[in-house]
Enzyme design. Structure first.
Site, PDB file in Angstrom:
ATOM      1  N   THR A 328      -7.576   1.324   8.857  1.00  0.00           N
ATOM      2  CA  THR A 328      -6.969   0.698   9.986  1.00  0.00           C
ATOM      3  C   THR A 328      -6.971   1.965  10.953  1.00  0.00           C
ATOM      4  O   THR A 328      -6.507   2.968  10.708  1.00  0.00           O
ATOM      5  CB  THR A 328      -5.733   0.002   9.988  1.00  0.00           C
ATOM      6  N   HIS A 380       3.894   2.114  -4.977  1.00  0.00           N
ATOM      7  CA  HIS A 380       4.143   2.961  -5.822  1.00  0.00           C
ATOM      8  C   HIS A 380       4.190   2.443  -7.253  1.00  0.00           C
ATOM      9  O   HIS A 380       4.568   2.937  -8.428  1.00  0.00           O
ATOM     10  CB  HIS A 380       5.494   3.390  -5.434  1.00  0.00           C
TER      11      HIS A 380
END
Length: 409
Positions: A328, A380
């Site tokens: 993006t 994560h």
């Protein structure tokens, strides 16, 4: 007589919203001609008439939510009349009877014809009649010239509005002082909001940053852009460099190109890169398929085609499904730094930002260099700091040495 039915849209889509009627009661419609535009969670779909005839009835208004299989209009037999003729719209006679209190422009045969020729939604026409507003005098926001309810409301709002026009319903919040404007979220915006919230709630998302010295890639692009355009008939931008750098980094750090399925990690052995595109209806992410197998010209061509389809609301569901990683670019709007949110089930997204000249230490000297901050948001649960930092560092090194990038591709 034939019913216009909301068609099967996709396996996961069961309803849509009437975005705009392309035909009105009394209009002639040919077999296979578009009659209504539906807005769904992902794309806009134009529905055709299966029979030729005259639109006799609309069973849903613009903004209504409709279900797959629902009858939304009826087409009857006959030759009818076109939308540009006064006979096509019985309500045209009502439109010219503006009450004197509204101080509408004098009604003539010419202004009646102008109103009839104006493309407007049924709700907009009704509101215009109530306010005594000539539709031909309204300047619509829609680039196609279609008049919506909000256009009529904006046109009819005087500096000192009367209570008769502005009075809200008893149960509605006070908005007659002009301090607030209420606008219903589009179906696509609602879906974007829901999915972004789900990502934030259901992932362990972190963001790591780095900065890229864009000197070399800008110089290479400047030297090659004219030759590139002559040979490929497409302009050389930065997105192809970033896409190629991302693919190379994904090959080096395959967990960044994966997703979670229950208690399994599914590593993707393909490189379908989503390129976020901003449209009036919200952000969409069409996919550049098999980016690892495409050269710079093919990538730039794909991105250009997908961006145009996105702006024209012509993207198909197949254009946006199945991506493995997303890029993006907030830099096109001037963003210096941001933390992009993961896209769907993907575990990584790269955020590009604006290029800004800054003083940088080069050896023992201070030089002014064009710098870009980049951000990698990642899940994560799958990716540790070592892989996330290494991935971003690889992207940085390749873009600062674009000749290596060209050799690797």
């Amino acid at each position: 007589m034939a019913d216009i039915i909301v068609p099967e849209l996709a396996e996961s889509i069961t309803e849509g919203t009437i975005a705009q009627w392309l035909k009105q009661p009394g209009d002639t419609v040919e077999k296979g001609e578009f009659i209504v535009e539906l807005e769904t969670d992902k794309v806009n779909v134009e529905v055709i008439s299966e029979e030729a005839g005259v639109v006799s009835e609309l069973l849903a208004a613009e903004g209504d939510t409709v279900q797959v299989g629902q009858v939304i209009a009826v087409v009857g037999a006959g030759s009818g009349s076109t939308a540009s003729t006064p006979a096509a719209r019985p309500e045209a006679k009502e439109e010219v009877k503006a009450p004197e209190a509204t101080k509408a422009a004098p009604v003539t045969e010419e202004t009646t014809t102008e109103q009839d020729r104006t493309i407007a939604s049924p709700a907009a026409r009704k509101l215009a009649r109530e306010k005594g507003i000539n539709l031909s005098e309204i300047s619509p926001v829609d680039p196609m010239g279609r008049v919506r309810v909000q256009d009529v409301s904006a046109h009819g709002s005087a500096p000192a509005p009367t209570k008769a026009v502005q009075a809200p319903a008893a149960s509605a919040p006070k908005e007659d002082d002009g301090r607030t404007t209420r606008e219903k979220m589009s179906r696509r915006r609602q879906t974007i909001a829901t999915r972004l919230l789900e990502v934030r709630q259901n992932t362990a998302m972190l963001t790591t940053f780095n900065e890229i010295d864009m000197t070399n890639v800008m110089a290479l692009r400047s030297r090659k852009k004219d030759q590139f355009f002559e040979q490929n008939d497409v302009r050389l931008g930065f997105m192809s460099f970033f896409t190629k750098a991302v693919v190379a980094a994904l090959k080096k750090y395959p967990y960044v190109n994966s997703q979670i399925d229950g208690t399994d990690i599914v590593k993707n052995n393909f490189y379908d890169i989503g390129i976020a595109v901003s449209t009036e209806g919200g952000l969409v992410v069409p996919i550049v398929r098999d980016a690892d197998r495409k050269n710079f010209a093919e990538i730039e061509g794909n991105i250009g085609e997908l961006a145009k389809k996105a702006r024209d609301n012509k993207l198909a569901l197949s254009d946006m499904s199945g991506g493995s990683f997303t890029i993006t670019n907030g830099g096109v709007f001037g963003s210096l730094m941001s933390t992009p949110i993961l896209n769907g089930t993907q575990v990584g997204i790269l955020g590009m930002h604006t290029i800004q000249k800054r003083p940088i230490a080069v050896g023992n000297e201070i030089e002014i260099r064009p710098m870009m901050y980049v951000a990698l948001s990642y899940d994560h649960r799958v990716i540790d700091g070592k892989d996330s930092v290494g991935f971003l560092k690889t992207v940085k090194e390749l873009l600062e040495n674009p000749e290596d990038l060209l050799l690797n591709s």
